[in-house]
Design an enzyme around this catalytic site. Structure first.
Site, mmCIF file in Angstrom:
data_model
loop_
_atom_site.group_PDB
_atom_site.id
_atom_site.type_symbol
_atom_site.label_atom_id
_atom_site.label_comp_id
_atom_site.label_asym_id
_atom_site.label_seq_id
_atom_site.Cartn_x
_atom_site.Cartn_y
_atom_site.Cartn_z
ATOM 1 N N LYS A 78 10.103 -14.263 -5.627
ATOM 2 C CA LYS A 78 9.685 -12.936 -6.093
ATOM 3 C C LYS A 78 10.745 -12.375 -7.038
ATOM 4 C CE LYS A 78 8.014 -8.525 -4.152
ATOM 5 N NZ LYS A 78 7.697 -7.825 -2.904
ATOM 6 N N SER A 153 3.168 -6.075 -2.327
ATOM 7 C CA SER A 153 3.691 -6.178 -3.670
ATOM 8 C C SER A 153 4.056 -7.609 -4.063
ATOM 9 C CB SER A 153 4.926 -5.288 -3.837
ATOM 10 O OG SER A 153 5.940 -5.683 -2.927
ATOM 11 N N SER A 177 4.447 -6.155 2.406
ATOM 12 C CA SER A 177 4.268 -6.853 1.136
ATOM 13 C C SER A 177 4.323 -8.376 1.188
ATOM 14 C CB SER A 177 5.279 -6.356 0.114
ATOM 15 O OG SER A 177 4.841 -5.129 -0.390
HETATM 16 N N1 GLN Z 1 2.389 -1.230 0.162
HETATM 17 C C1 GLN Z 1 3.669 -0.767 0.631
HETATM 18 C C2 GLN Z 1 4.259 0.180 -0.374
HETATM 19 O O1 GLN Z 1 3.736 0.283 -1.444
HETATM 20 C C3 GLN Z 1 4.537 -1.911 0.953
HETATM 21 C C4 GLN Z 1 5.531 -2.299 -0.072
HETATM 22 C C5 GLN Z 1 6.413 -3.426 0.347
HETATM 23 O O2 GLN Z 1 6.326 -3.942 1.469
HETATM 24 N N2 GLN Z 1 7.294 -3.805 -0.535
HETATM 25 O O3 GLN Z 1 5.223 0.837 -0.098
#
Ligand code: GLN
Length: 474
Positions: A78, A153, A177
């Site tokens: 990532k 994400s 994410s």
């Molecule tokens: N969807 C969550 C957010 O937008 C999770 C993000 C993540 O785990 N990086 O904060």
């Protein structure tokens, strides 16, 4: 593509010289080049260095040098994890030209284990999102159905594994994410206990929630990579002093695991019967099942969306275009320079969270929001500590439904609700695994989620491998 069902098999094939590592990497690169224009799962393809690493490994094999435990594993990373001398954008314009000056601890560990890194994957901007639509580098498409999002994400990482662009990918999980995109793309995803894996060299999002973890096509690969990633690190003092050992799971007697379920959570999904079917399998295997009433089911989400923006707003203060990153040409006054850099450098979702985060941290509202949320987080931790005295695992869905369409416009609040089942594990710091429920060709995948008590990834591995052998293995 070369056929092998997991990394162990691939390693055996390499050692028998059925094919070379260079062949494997070339095949992945070919597939990436064909699919990238459609899927957009990579921000950087590390063709040259991946091939160089592959040739080095082939040399090691030829000369009989002892191989590292992840020899042959091709990984995508990532783009919020530093890989030395490579671009590290975190999906944001403000870091569009940022070159990593050193390797994150997890990268050092992977390289020391002879893994090969094939590229950096697309992601929601600075890891904020659940659909990969907030990336400055454009959305990623779901390889299972290209009309749909891959989740976020870590959407690029999930798409890369699902499209066979790599064997395993690293994601980061602050509120879901890793698990949510794993669920949308039909993969296995693991977020370990908070502090299991070093965060050194990771673009900080919300530091008390962030964990790096793997996404894979099977539990074997998933936990082997986790074993290498995990461990205490002097560069991250929040890392914990315990060692996850892949071999321990086989000592766990599945029948002795006490499973907690929350029937209302299954009922909230679009296909409760799928979750029920897996439950029946587990009951038939002899697991004791207890129905739980979880303490304040919506509390974790409320806590998350106060503390996460607060931590994000302080972490992102360093991104001002002065020392590194995007900066605007207009610099009449220092104040205008900051505003131009951050105004043009961040996308709308980041700005929304910065406003929210600085608001809950402001002198006037700190007590009412930030401090309250911290207290509520402690309360939840204490409640779950009690809960885990009587159960070992909690089985709930990963998401409310399958991947949604790319053209489906969601308002931010609706998007935040996507995280309803995943954020608890981050708020508490407990480990959680998402695994794919069986799905037919043409259907969209859905994920089942198992959460364990702090540092009990071995139990997640045991249940994961059991389910894999029972229902996934052909
Ligand atoms: N969807 C969550 C957010 O937008 C999770 C993000 C993540 O785990 N990086 O904060």
């Amino acid at each position: 593509m070369h056929q092998y069902s997991n990394l162990q098999e691939l390693q055996a094939n390499l050692l028998m010289k059925k094919f070379s590592m260079e062949d494997v990497v070339l095949a992945y690169l070919d597939k990436i080049k064909t699919d990238q224009p459609t899927l957009n799962d990579f921000i950087t393809i590390m063709e040259e260095s991946a091939l160089e690493q592959a040739r080095l490994l082939d040399e090691k094999i030829a000369t009989g040098v002892k191989l590292g435990e992840l020899a042959g594993t091709v990984l995508a990373i990532k783009d919020n994890i530093l890989v030395k001398d490579q671009l590290c954008t975190a999906g944001s314009k403000i870091l569009e030209n940022y070159i990593a000056p050193y390797n994150a601890t997890v990268i050092e560990k992977l390289l020391a284990a002879d893994a090969i890194i094939i590229g950096k994957t697309n992601m929601d901007e600075l890891a904020c999102g659940s659909s990969n639509q907030t990336s400055y580098f454009g959305p990623v498409k779901n390889p299972v159905n290209t009309d749909c999002v891959p989740g976020g994400s870590s959407g690029g990482s999930a798409a890369a594994v699902a499209a066979e662009h790599c064997a395993v990918a690293l994601g980061s999980d602050t509120g879901g994410s890793i698990r949510q995109p794993a669920s949308f793309c039909g993969l296995w995803g693991l977020k370990g206990t908070y502090g299991a894996v070093s965060r050194y060299g990771v673009t900080a999002m919300a530091s008390s929630f962030d964990q790096i973890g793997p996404l894979a096509t099977n539990p074997d690969d998933l936990f082997r990579v986790f074993e290498v990633l995990q461990g205490q690190d002097n560069n991250d003092l929040t890392t914990l002093d315990y060692k996850f050992d892949f071999k321990n799971a086989e000592k766990i007697d599945i029948k002795k695991l006490r499973l907690g379920i929350v029937p209302e959570y299954f009922a909230k999904t679009d296909k409760p019967e799928l979750y029920q079917e897996l439950l029946e399998e587990l009951k038939a295997a002899g697991l004791e099942v207890k129905e739980l009433t979880l303490p304040e089911p919506d509390l974790a989400l409320a806590i998350y969306y106060i503390l996460q923006p607060a931590e994000l707003s302080t972490n992102l203060a360093r991104l001002d275009g002065i020392r590194y990153g995007y900066h605007s040409a207009a610099r009449e006054t220092l104040d205008a320079f900051y505003r131009n850099n951050r105004g043009a450098g961040f996308g709308p979702e980041i700005k929304r969270r910065l406003i929210l985060g600085t608001y809950v941290l402001s002198a006037e509202y700190y007590g009412a929001y930030y401090k309250k949320a911290q207290q509520a987080r402690e309360y939840l931790r204490a409640e779950y500590r009690k809960l885990f005295e009587n159960i070992d695992l909690i089985y709930i869905p990963t998401t409310l439904g399958p991947a949604f369409r790319l053209d489906e416009k969601m308002d931010p609040l609706q998007m935040y609700l996507e995280d309803i089942f995943t954020v608890s594990a981050n708020v508490l710091g407990i480990p959680a695994l998402s695994l794919p429920l069986p799905y037919a060709d043409g259907e969209l995948p859905r994920g089942a989620q198992f959460m364990a008590a702090w540092q009990r990834e071995d139990q997640l591995q045991a249940i994961g491998q059991f389910i894999y052998n029972k229902i996934h293995k052909k």
